[in-house]
Write an enzyme that holds these catalytic residues in place. Sequence first.
Site, PDB file in Angstrom:
ATOM      1  N   LYS A  51       1.810   2.091  -5.108  1.00 10.25           N
ATOM      2  CA  LYS A  51       2.731   1.513  -6.145  1.00 10.25           C
ATOM      3  C   LYS A  51       1.533   1.880  -7.391  1.00 10.25           C
ATOM      4  O   LYS A  51       1.987   2.164  -8.723  1.00 10.25           O
ATOM      5  CB  LYS A  51       2.535  -0.019  -6.131  1.00 10.25           C
ATOM      6  CG  LYS A  51       3.781  -0.400  -5.147  1.00 10.25           C
ATOM      7  CD  LYS A  51       3.744  -1.802  -4.900  1.00 10.25           C
ATOM      8  CE  LYS A  51       2.485  -2.483  -4.309  1.00 10.25           C
ATOM      9  NZ  LYS A  51       1.927  -2.072  -3.026  1.00 10.25           N
TER      10      LYS A  51
ATOM     11  N   ASP B 196       0.773  -1.340   0.041  1.00 10.93           N
ATOM     12  CA  ASP B 196       0.009   0.063  -0.057  1.00 10.93           C
ATOM     13  C   ASP B 196       0.784   1.273   0.104  1.00 10.93           C
ATOM     14  O   ASP B 196       0.484   2.277   0.528  1.00 10.93           O
ATOM     15  CB  ASP B 196      -0.986   0.134   1.239  1.00 10.93           C
ATOM     16  CG  ASP B 196      -1.820  -1.219   1.277  1.00 10.93           C
ATOM     17  OD1 ASP B 196      -2.196  -1.576   0.140  1.00 10.93           O
ATOM     18  OD2 ASP B 196      -2.344  -1.628   2.157  1.00 10.93           O
TER      19      ASP B 196
ATOM     20  N   GLY C 142      -4.449  -4.250  -3.672  1.00  9.10           N
ATOM     21  CA  GLY C 142      -5.498  -3.021  -4.005  1.00  9.10           C
ATOM     22  C   GLY C 142      -4.714  -1.910  -4.340  1.00  9.10           C
ATOM     23  O   GLY C 142      -3.977  -1.469  -3.734  1.00  9.10           O
ATOM     24  N   HIS C 143      -4.721  -1.580  -5.571  1.00 15.38           N
ATOM     25  CA  HIS C 143      -3.914  -0.552  -6.501  1.00 15.38           C
ATOM     26  C   HIS C 143      -4.811   0.644  -6.903  1.00 15.38           C
ATOM     27  O   HIS C 143      -5.565   0.375  -7.501  1.00 15.38           O
ATOM     28  CB  HIS C 143      -3.119  -1.076  -7.664  1.00 15.38           C
ATOM     29  CG  HIS C 143      -2.079  -2.244  -6.841  1.00 15.38           C
ATOM     30  ND1 HIS C 143      -1.184  -2.593  -7.916  1.00 15.38           N
ATOM     31  CD2 HIS C 143      -1.844  -2.427  -5.774  1.00 15.38           C
ATOM     32  CE1 HIS C 143      -0.536  -3.477  -7.083  1.00 15.38           C
ATOM     33  NE2 HIS C 143      -0.795  -3.504  -5.928  1.00 15.38           N
TER      34      HIS C 143
ATOM     35  N   GLN D 195       1.997  -6.277  -3.076  1.00 16.46           N
ATOM     36  CA  GLN D 195       2.550  -6.309  -1.633  1.00 16.46           C
ATOM     37  C   GLN D 195       3.768  -5.330  -1.546  1.00 16.46           C
ATOM     38  O   GLN D 195       4.149  -4.435  -2.380  1.00 16.46           O
ATOM     39  CB  GLN D 195       2.566  -7.707  -1.590  1.00 16.46           C
ATOM     40  CG  GLN D 195       1.489  -8.598  -1.285  1.00 16.46           C
ATOM     41  CD  GLN D 195       0.808  -9.150  -2.528  1.00 16.46           C
ATOM     42  OE1 GLN D 195       1.207  -9.586  -3.261  1.00 16.46           O
ATOM     43  NE2 GLN D 195      -0.549  -8.580  -2.777  1.00 16.46           N
TER      44      GLN D 195
HETATM   45  P1  GDP Z   1      -0.800   0.414  -3.523  1.00 19.10           P
HETATM   46  O1  GDP Z   1      -1.316  -0.837  -3.205  1.00 19.10           O
HETATM   47  O2  GDP Z   1       0.789   0.533  -3.333  1.00 19.10           O
HETATM   48  O3  GDP Z   1      -0.991   0.617  -4.787  1.00 19.10           O
HETATM   49  O4  GDP Z   1      -1.280   1.428  -2.777  1.00 19.10           O
HETATM   50  P2  GDP Z   1      -3.042   1.805  -2.250  1.00 19.10           P
HETATM   51  O5  GDP Z   1      -3.676   1.958  -3.376  1.00 19.10           O
HETATM   52  O6  GDP Z   1      -3.402   0.449  -1.611  1.00 19.10           O
HETATM   53  O7  GDP Z   1      -2.950   2.686  -1.094  1.00 19.10           O
HETATM   54  C1  GDP Z   1      -2.500   4.013  -1.319  1.00 19.10           C
HETATM   55  C2  GDP Z   1      -3.525   5.115  -1.017  1.00 19.10           C
HETATM   56  O8  GDP Z   1      -2.788   6.230  -0.842  1.00 19.10           O
HETATM   57  C3  GDP Z   1      -4.375   5.290  -2.007  1.00 19.10           C
HETATM   58  O9  GDP Z   1      -5.812   5.603  -1.636  1.00 19.10           O
HETATM   59  C4  GDP Z   1      -3.903   6.314  -3.120  1.00 19.10           C
HETATM   60  O10 GDP Z   1      -4.968   7.016  -3.729  1.00 19.10           O
HETATM   61  C5  GDP Z   1      -3.205   7.212  -1.931  1.00 19.10           C
HETATM   62  N1  GDP Z   1      -2.110   8.110  -2.445  1.00 19.10           N
HETATM   63  C6  GDP Z   1      -1.075   7.615  -3.196  1.00 19.10           C
HETATM   64  N2  GDP Z   1      -0.087   8.648  -3.094  1.00 19.10           N
HETATM   65  C7  GDP Z   1      -0.740   9.559  -2.417  1.00 19.10           C
HETATM   66  C8  GDP Z   1      -0.083  10.967  -1.987  1.00 19.10           C
HETATM   67  O11 GDP Z   1       1.182  11.300  -2.380  1.00 19.10           O
HETATM   68  N3  GDP Z   1      -0.852  11.629  -0.974  1.00 19.10           N
HETATM   69  C9  GDP Z   1      -1.844  11.339  -0.544  1.00 19.10           C
HETATM   70  N4  GDP Z   1      -2.666  11.871   0.322  1.00 19.10           N
HETATM   71  N5  GDP Z   1      -2.615  10.293  -1.012  1.00 19.10           N
HETATM   72  C10 GDP Z   1      -1.855   9.324  -1.742  1.00 19.10           C
HETATM   73  P1  IMO Z   2      -0.920  -4.182  -2.233  1.00 17.01           P
HETATM   74  O1  IMO Z   2      -0.291  -4.632  -3.561  1.00 17.01           O
HETATM   75  C1  IMO Z   2      -1.032  -4.494   2.159  1.00 17.01           C
HETATM   76  C2  IMO Z   2      -1.077  -8.612   3.819  1.00 17.01           C
HETATM   77  C3  IMO Z   2      -2.192  -8.955   4.606  1.00 17.01           C
HETATM   78  C4  IMO Z   2      -1.746 -10.012   5.471  1.00 17.01           C
HETATM   79  C5  IMO Z   2      -0.618 -10.754   4.717  1.00 17.01           C
HETATM   80  C6  IMO Z   2      -1.082 -12.050   4.320  1.00 17.01           C
HETATM   81  O2  IMO Z   2      -2.020  -3.286  -2.273  1.00 17.01           O
HETATM   82  O3  IMO Z   2       0.218  -3.443  -1.594  1.00 17.01           O
HETATM   83  P2  IMO Z   2      -2.619 -12.536   2.127  1.00 17.01           P
HETATM   84  O4  IMO Z   2      -4.348 -12.424   1.945  1.00 17.01           O
HETATM   85  O5  IMO Z   2      -1.639 -12.117   0.959  1.00 17.01           O
HETATM   86  O6  IMO Z   2      -2.328 -14.171   2.309  1.00 17.01           O
HETATM   87  O7  IMO Z   2      -2.371 -11.960   3.525  1.00 17.01           O
HETATM   88  O8  IMO Z   2      -0.285  -9.771   3.614  1.00 17.01           O
HETATM   89  N1  IMO Z   2      -1.404  -8.060   2.411  1.00 17.01           N
HETATM   90  C7  IMO Z   2      -1.224  -6.859   2.205  1.00 17.01           C
HETATM   91  N2  IMO Z   2      -1.069  -5.633   2.880  1.00 17.01           N
HETATM   92  N3  IMO Z   2      -1.077  -4.411   0.599  1.00 17.01           N
HETATM   93  C8  IMO Z   2      -1.138  -5.778  -0.037  1.00 17.01           C
HETATM   94  O9  IMO Z   2      -1.199  -5.501  -1.181  1.00 17.01           O
HETATM   95  C9  IMO Z   2      -1.318  -6.961   0.517  1.00 17.01           C
HETATM   96  N4  IMO Z   2      -1.470  -8.066   0.306  1.00 17.01           N
HETATM   97  C10 IMO Z   2      -1.442  -8.771   1.301  1.00 17.01           C
HETATM   98  O10 IMO Z   2      -2.827  -7.591   5.170  1.00 17.01           O
HETATM   99  O11 IMO Z   2      -1.089  -9.432   6.483  1.00 17.01           O
HETATM  100 MG    MG Z   3      -2.884  -1.617  -1.711  1.00 15.93          MG
END
Ligand code: GDP
Ligand code: IMO
Ligand code: MG
Length: 432
Positions: free
Chosen positions: A12, A9, A36-37, A219
């Site tokens: 990416k 999270d 979840g991206h 991840q």
């Molecule tokens: P990922 O799994 O690495 O793709 O990240 P996620 O999408 O799960 O979580 C990142 C969250 O931060 C999302 O809700 C994005 O919209 C938000 N986000 C990404 N970059 C920034 C930033 O520079 N500032 C803020 N405030 N939010 C951001």
């Molecule tokens: P992105 O790509 C954050 C965590 C889960 C749990 C552990 C194992 O959005 O960064 P799993 O369901 O994979 O067997 O769970 O890994 N986890 C993540 N945490 N971002 C993710 O993906 C994750 N994918 C798995 O919360 O601790």
């Molecule tokens: Mg994510």
Amino acid sequence: MVVGAQWGDEGKGKVIDFYAAEADVVVRFNGGNNAGHTIMFGDLEFKFHLLPSGIVRKNVTAVMGNGMVIDPDVLLKEIAYLRSKGVSSFKLLISERAQVIMPYHPVVDGLEESLKGSLKAGTTGRGIGPAYSDKVARFGITMGDLLDEKLLAQKLGAAVAARQRLMAAYGRNEELQFQKMLKDHLKMGGQLKKYITNVSSFLNTAIREGKNILFEGAQGTLLDPDHGTYPYVTSSNAVAGAAAVGSGIGPRAIDWVIGVSKAYTTRVGEGPFPTELRDDIGEHIRKVGCEFGTTTGRPRRCGWLDMPALAHAVDVNGLDALAITKLDVLGGLRRIKMAVGYKHAGKRLGGFPSNIRVLGEAEPVYKEMDGWDALKTEKWTALAKEGYDALPDAALEYLAFIKGELGIPIELVSIGPSREATIDLRGMPGIR
Ligand code: GDP
Ligand code: IMO
Ligand code: MG
């Protein structure tokens, strides 16, 4: 290549979306719908669990590699979601070798978690672990199998017989519906057939043609089963080295690896987290940064930036550069801390320990710096237009400190969730 340098999270999706402007191909190579991206541009917001984030860019071919585990039902719904958001002409390829998450995998995921007591990882419950277990135990079913009734029936027969017994041993006696599963999966295979192909061959041709390929890690490094906080990890490799295996290209084809890190740290799920904040500051970060899981909605645990963990990520991924996201979220904090080492049992530790008990008990050694003011999102976006120099002095100092400590350049700074709130530092050698 873009990989997560923390516990997932990191942003990416946003970073991929930014670089995808220059890419011909965007490839996912690990994980499944545990990811979840999020990407945002204009008034649109997309949350992808399986589809590569580059799919929203017109000229990009989105590729799902053999290293992924794919729940075909979730994928079909995600394709419908993409269409419902107005993206109807997209290019998608799915590896015939990618593993399928079968209906019994999420069930086993829950059963195994409940047996682990305090060692449970707090999984997303999507069946990721059992699907990868089945892959290496040779009980797996591939996407290509969904197109071959005879082979699917044979493999599913063996898998169902074994998994039925496993579930019964775990105290779950519901009967697995072999015929229904066979029928449903042949149908879904038919619906996905036009996308299923030899991805390795496609990618190698693209490489020979000099196309730009961008790899989208899911991840993060500390969730990697080899290099992370095992067993509080996911079940597929999330480090850069996994991209070659997970897509069918040679390791030398990868020439630039960017690690994404937030300006602080978060973790969703269980496991050690030395810099975790259980106070008002942690609450501030969760609120301002909207730190709730993209996949499960769980509140993310929040804490200060952790330099030993990031230095470990630089090593195990061979990072060439960093992308720092969510710098805006720290705005409004008077003082900012970052861990520059750990202490355990009165002694300073060297590096990032592999022992999770030691990591769990480790006390961070902090450095403190001045913070900067809180600004509204629109203000930050306006700052992004002005460029790096327009950032508050204290924020510039913070970035310079990170760069100095890790010894690699920062090549992108994100100061808001939207595509526009991004500062590209490539070509600015003096600064980066
Ligand atoms: P990922 O799994 O690495 O793709 O990240 P996620 O999408 O799960 O979580 C990142 C969250 O931060 C999302 O809700 C994005 O919209 C938000 N986000 C990404 N970059 C920034 C930033 O520079 N500032 C803020 N405030 N939010 C951001
Ligand atoms: P992105 O790509 C954050 C965590 C889960 C749990 C552990 C194992 O959005 O960064 P799993 O369901 O994979 O067997 O769970 O890994 N986890 C993540 N945490 N971002 C993710 O993906 C994750 N994918 C798995 O919360 O601790
Ligand atoms: Mg994510």
